[in-house]
Every structure is written in structure tokens, then in C-alpha cells.
Scaffold this motif. Structure first.
Motif, mmCIF file in Angstrom:
data_model
loop_
_atom_site.group_PDB
_atom_site.id
_atom_site.type_symbol
_atom_site.label_atom_id
_atom_site.label_comp_id
_atom_site.label_asym_id
_atom_site.label_seq_id
_atom_site.Cartn_x
_atom_site.Cartn_y
_atom_site.Cartn_z
ATOM 1 N N ILE A 7 50.563 -37.488 -11.637
ATOM 2 C CA ILE A 7 49.769 -37.723 -10.394
ATOM 3 C C ILE A 7 48.787 -36.520 -10.169
ATOM 4 C CG2 ILE A 7 49.771 -37.769 -7.947
ATOM 5 C CD1 ILE A 7 52.167 -39.641 -8.017
ATOM 6 N N LYS A 8 49.494 -35.336 -10.336
ATOM 7 C CA LYS A 8 48.575 -34.169 -10.303
ATOM 8 C C LYS A 8 47.614 -34.011 -11.123
ATOM 9 C CE LYS A 8 49.430 -29.065 -10.129
ATOM 10 N NZ LYS A 8 50.420 -27.908 -10.321
ATOM 11 N N SER A 9 47.563 -34.395 -12.366
ATOM 12 C CA SER A 9 46.837 -34.338 -13.365
ATOM 13 C C SER A 9 45.497 -35.248 -13.088
ATOM 14 C CB SER A 9 47.165 -34.799 -14.874
ATOM 15 O OG SER A 9 46.036 -34.636 -15.777
ATOM 16 N N MET A 10 45.946 -36.609 -12.504
ATOM 17 C CA MET A 10 44.845 -37.506 -12.251
ATOM 18 C C MET A 10 44.098 -37.105 -11.021
ATOM 19 S SD MET A 10 46.758 -41.205 -13.306
ATOM 20 C CE MET A 10 48.338 -40.701 -12.452
ATOM 21 N N TYR A 11 44.938 -36.562 -10.016
ATOM 22 C CA TYR A 11 44.341 -36.300 -8.729
ATOM 23 C C TYR A 11 42.979 -35.058 -9.019
ATOM 24 C CZ TYR A 11 43.629 -33.750 -4.406
ATOM 25 O OH TYR A 11 43.126 -33.268 -3.094
ATOM 26 N N ASN A 12 43.543 -34.248 -9.918
ATOM 27 C CA ASN A 12 42.575 -32.989 -10.275
ATOM 28 C C ASN A 12 41.324 -33.682 -10.802
ATOM 29 O OD1 ASN A 12 44.135 -31.050 -9.477
ATOM 30 N ND2 ASN A 12 45.060 -30.695 -11.282
ATOM 31 N N SER A 13 41.342 -34.670 -11.827
ATOM 32 C CA SER A 13 40.327 -35.215 -12.418
ATOM 33 C C SER A 13 39.526 -36.189 -11.158
ATOM 34 C CB SER A 13 40.909 -36.354 -13.476
ATOM 35 O OG SER A 13 39.947 -37.062 -14.094
ATOM 36 N N ILE A 14 40.469 -36.571 -10.222
ATOM 37 C CA ILE A 14 39.495 -37.310 -9.509
ATOM 38 C C ILE A 14 38.644 -36.732 -8.387
ATOM 39 C CG2 ILE A 14 39.969 -38.881 -7.137
ATOM 40 C CD1 ILE A 14 42.189 -40.226 -8.560
ATOM 41 N N GLU A 15 39.395 -35.489 -7.902
ATOM 42 C CA GLU A 15 38.948 -34.438 -7.068
ATOM 43 C C GLU A 15 37.600 -33.684 -7.864
ATOM 44 O OE1 GLU A 15 41.129 -30.735 -6.278
ATOM 45 O OE2 GLU A 15 40.565 -31.136 -4.222
ATOM 46 N N GLU A 16 37.558 -33.723 -9.183
ATOM 47 C CA GLU A 16 36.315 -33.363 -9.760
ATOM 48 C C GLU A 16 35.254 -34.131 -9.754
ATOM 49 O OE1 GLU A 16 35.426 -30.145 -11.001
ATOM 50 O OE2 GLU A 16 37.329 -29.655 -9.933
ATOM 51 N N THR A 17 35.605 -35.453 -10.018
ATOM 52 C CA THR A 17 34.591 -36.744 -10.029
ATOM 53 C C THR A 17 34.167 -36.758 -8.774
ATOM 54 O OG1 THR A 17 35.810 -37.751 -11.705
ATOM 55 C CG2 THR A 17 34.405 -39.142 -10.450
ATOM 56 N N GLY A 18 34.988 -36.549 -7.406
ATOM 57 C CA GLY A 18 34.531 -36.795 -6.301
ATOM 58 C C GLY A 18 33.477 -35.632 -5.386
ATOM 59 N N LYS A 19 33.973 -34.565 -6.161
ATOM 60 C CA LYS A 19 32.751 -33.247 -5.794
ATOM 61 C C LYS A 19 31.471 -33.527 -6.243
ATOM 62 C CE LYS A 19 36.487 -29.747 -5.242
ATOM 63 N NZ LYS A 19 36.903 -28.528 -5.831
ATOM 64 N N ASN A 20 31.650 -34.307 -7.336
ATOM 65 C CA ASN A 20 30.231 -34.500 -8.170
ATOM 66 C C ASN A 20 29.544 -35.535 -7.651
ATOM 67 O OD1 ASN A 20 30.445 -32.286 -9.808
ATOM 68 N ND2 ASN A 20 31.569 -33.373 -11.435
ATOM 69 N N ALA A 21 30.251 -36.661 -7.122
ATOM 70 C CA ALA A 21 29.729 -37.961 -6.651
ATOM 71 C C ALA A 21 29.598 -38.098 -5.349
ATOM 72 C CB ALA A 21 30.274 -39.007 -7.393
ATOM 73 N N LEU A 22 30.486 -37.426 -4.553
ATOM 74 C CA LEU A 22 30.497 -37.654 -3.222
ATOM 75 C C LEU A 22 30.427 -36.559 -2.524
ATOM 76 C CD1 LEU A 22 33.245 -40.516 -3.421
ATOM 77 C CD2 LEU A 22 30.806 -40.910 -3.044
ATOM 78 N N LYS A 23 29.592 -35.706 -2.515
ATOM 79 C CA LYS A 23 29.292 -34.271 -1.946
ATOM 80 C C LYS A 23 29.488 -34.633 -0.299
ATOM 81 C CE LYS A 23 26.905 -32.345 -5.508
ATOM 82 N NZ LYS A 23 25.762 -31.466 -5.957
ATOM 83 N N THR A 24 29.123 -35.845 0.241
ATOM 84 C CA THR A 24 29.024 -35.994 1.619
ATOM 85 C C THR A 24 30.284 -36.219 2.246
ATOM 86 O OG1 THR A 24 28.245 -37.986 1.479
ATOM 87 C CG2 THR A 24 26.524 -36.189 1.658
#
Length: 318
Positions: free
Chosen positions: A232-249
């Protein structure tokens, strides 16, 4: 030794039916008092043959008593040794359970933190699709269910404290009585052991046997939860990076970048520690299954021989 036990058992079975009538008469003397005694004397003195049988009966009873004492002297030390081993087994389990309680706390905390974070991600995912969100949400739910199972098992394993108390008490009593017997070889001391080797002790041994696999299982499940949290930690880190790039707002990640990373307080070598605990306990269920059978067989055998011993005491009158 097995042949000796068989001889002892067969001797006891031959003695009692053969002289059952005379034994009944003697017991009537002990139980019924003078009236029974007067009646029995008429029968006993009826012939020299019966007097001869009485002599043979006493000799057979003496042999039956000697054989029973030999069996008891063999089996009681075995029982005491087994009871001490059960105590050591419970200590080992409790030490590992205590360690588990301490190390489950950061795992549970990480699960709660991930739950809060993932709930934001799930809401954001309805606006902009982020890879693996559904998978991480499913893994987190599975980890939470397993943690509930672990808590249930830990509550059940609290019974070990009572089992240890009961077994230790029986062990101390039997040890004390047997030590007194060894001093003066008094049969009366042996007969007192019968009260301690009762059905309650057998129940405690059986309960310990059934709880031991559960003690191993709780470490197996906890180890699986740790692996799930790492995924979960690994997937969450991946999601967080994706979120930062695609959903800055949409701020669904940490508001304060200085906050510690989720799960950072979980020991790095915890996986190896779980492995060690499982190795400590993995053979215990099979060992206890075999040993409990042997202990209960010994208890039943001693109980049987104590009954024989009690009967010979009544007949011989010594």
C-alpha cells in the motif's frame, strides 16, 4: 516397560473377578460394621478352602499393589516434567505475544493514516482517474479486516494466563505430594495425588493444545498485514506523485510537506522479527499435540492404578 505395564494390568483384572465374592465380604466388614462382620464370619469360616483363598487373595493384592506403585512411580515424574514444559511453552508464547502487541501499534496507525489519505484520493479519482486507486483501496480494506482478526485472536489468547495459572498450581501440588511420598513411601501420599490429576487438568492441557496453533497463526496473519502495508505504501507513493502532477488544485496529499511519511515509524527489520517469531512457534503445535496425548494417557493410567491401589488398601488393611 510396556510389557511390565501389560503384566500389571492383566494381574489386576485377574485378581478382582476371582475373589470378587470374598472382597465383597471384606468390604461389608468395613462398611456395615458388626452385623455385616458377624454374617461374613460365618461364610469365611465355612471351610479351609475359603481360608486358603483368602491367603491367596492377600498375596495377589500385595502383588497388585506393588505393580500399581511401580507404574505410578514411572508415570508421575513424566507428568510433572510435561507440566513444567507446558509452563515454558506458555512463557515463550506470551513473550512473543507481548512483542507483537508493541509492534502492531505502528502498523495499525499506518493503516488508519492510509485510510484517511486514500479516502481523499477516492474522491479525487471521481474527477480525474488516477491509476491503481481501486487496487490500493481494496488492499487497505483487506488489511483492516485482517487487523480485526488479529485483535480477535489476541483476545482469545488471553486465556493462556488462566491456563498457565491452573497448570502451574497442579504442578506444584503434585510435585509437593510426590516429594512427601518419596520421603517415607507412604501410600496415603500417593492417593492424595488423585485429587490433583483430575479432569480440570486435562481440560487445561487440551485448551493449551488448541490455542497454540492460533498463537502461530496470529504471527502469520500479522506478517501478511505488514507485507500488505508495504505494498500500500508503495502504491500510495506512486499515486501521490501522479496526483501532484495531474491534480495540483486538489490537495489530497499531506498539507505539510514536513510531516513524517506514513508508516515511517514501522521498524525496518520488522519483517525479519516476524520471521523469527514464527520460527520460534512453528513446531510448537505439533509438539504439543503429541505431548498432550502422552500426558493425558499418563494421567489416565495413574488414575487407574490409584483406584487399584485404593482397593488393595481396603482389602489388605495396611
Amino acid at each position: 516397560m510396556d510389557q511390565e505395564k501389560k503384566r500389571s494390568k492383566s494381574t489386576g483384572k485377574q485378581v478382582f473377578p476371582k475373589y470378587l465374592f470374598i472382597i465383597t465380604i471384606i468390604i461389608s466388614i468395613l462398611v456395615s460394621g458388626s452385623v455385616g462382620y458377624a454374617t461374613s464370619r460365618v461364610v469365611i469360616n465355612a471351610s479351609d478352602r475359603e481360608a486358603s483363598e483368602m491367603k491367596l487373595l492377600k498375596e495377589d493384592m500385595m502383588k497388585a499393589r506393588t505393580d500399581s506403585i511401580k507404574v505410578i512411580e514411572t508415570e508421575v515424574p513424566k507428568i510433572m516434567s510435561d507440566l513444567e514444559k507446558y509452563n515454558q511453552d506458555i512463557i515463550l508464547i506470551n513473550e512473543n505475544i507481548s512483542w507483537l502487541d508493541k509492534n502492531l501499534a505502528p502498523i495499525t496507525a499506518a493503516t488508519d493514516q492510509f485510510d484517511t489519505a486514500i479516502s481523499f484520493i477516492v474522491n479525487a479519482n471521481s474527477l480525474v482517474k488516477i491509476p491503481v486507486v481501486d487496487k490500493v483501496s481494496s488492499e487497505l480494506s483487506f488489511a483492516q479486516v485482517q487487523l480485526e482478526d488479529i485483535n480477535g485472536m489476541l483476545i482469545h489468547l488471553e486465556d493462556l494466563s488462566l491456563i498457565q495459572k491452573e497448570i502451574s498450581y497442579s504442578h506444584q501440588k503434585v510435585e509437593l505430594l510426590y516429594a512427601e511420598y518419596e520421603k517415607d513411601k507412604s501410600v496415603d501420599q500417593l492417593l492424595l495425588i488423585q485429587e490433583e490429576l483430575d479432569s480440570n487438568l486435562i481440560y487445561q492441557i487440551e485448551d493449551l493444545r488448541t490455542l497454540t496453533p492460533e498463537a502461530y497463526e496470529v504471527f502469520e496473519v500479522s506478517s501478511n498485514v505488514l507485507l500488505t502495508i508495504e505494498q500500500i505504501k508503495s502504491m500510495y507513493n506512486s499515486i501521490e506523485e501522479t496526483g501532484k502532477n495531474a491534480l495540483k488544485t486538489i490537495q489530497f496529499w499531506k498539507e505539510n510537506e514536513e510531516d513524517p511519511e506514513i508508516g515511517s515509524d514501522i521498524k525496518e527489520d520488522l519483517k525479519e522479527d516476524f520471521k523469527t517469531s514464527k520460527e520460534d512457534l512453528q513446531n510448537l503445535p505439533d509438539e504439543l499435540t503429541q505431548r498432550s496425548k502422552e500426558t493425558i494417557n499418563s494421567i489416565n493410567l495413574v488414575q487407574q492404578e490409584l483406584q487399584t491401589l485404593k482397593m488393595t488398601q481396603m482389602v489388605i488393611g495396611e
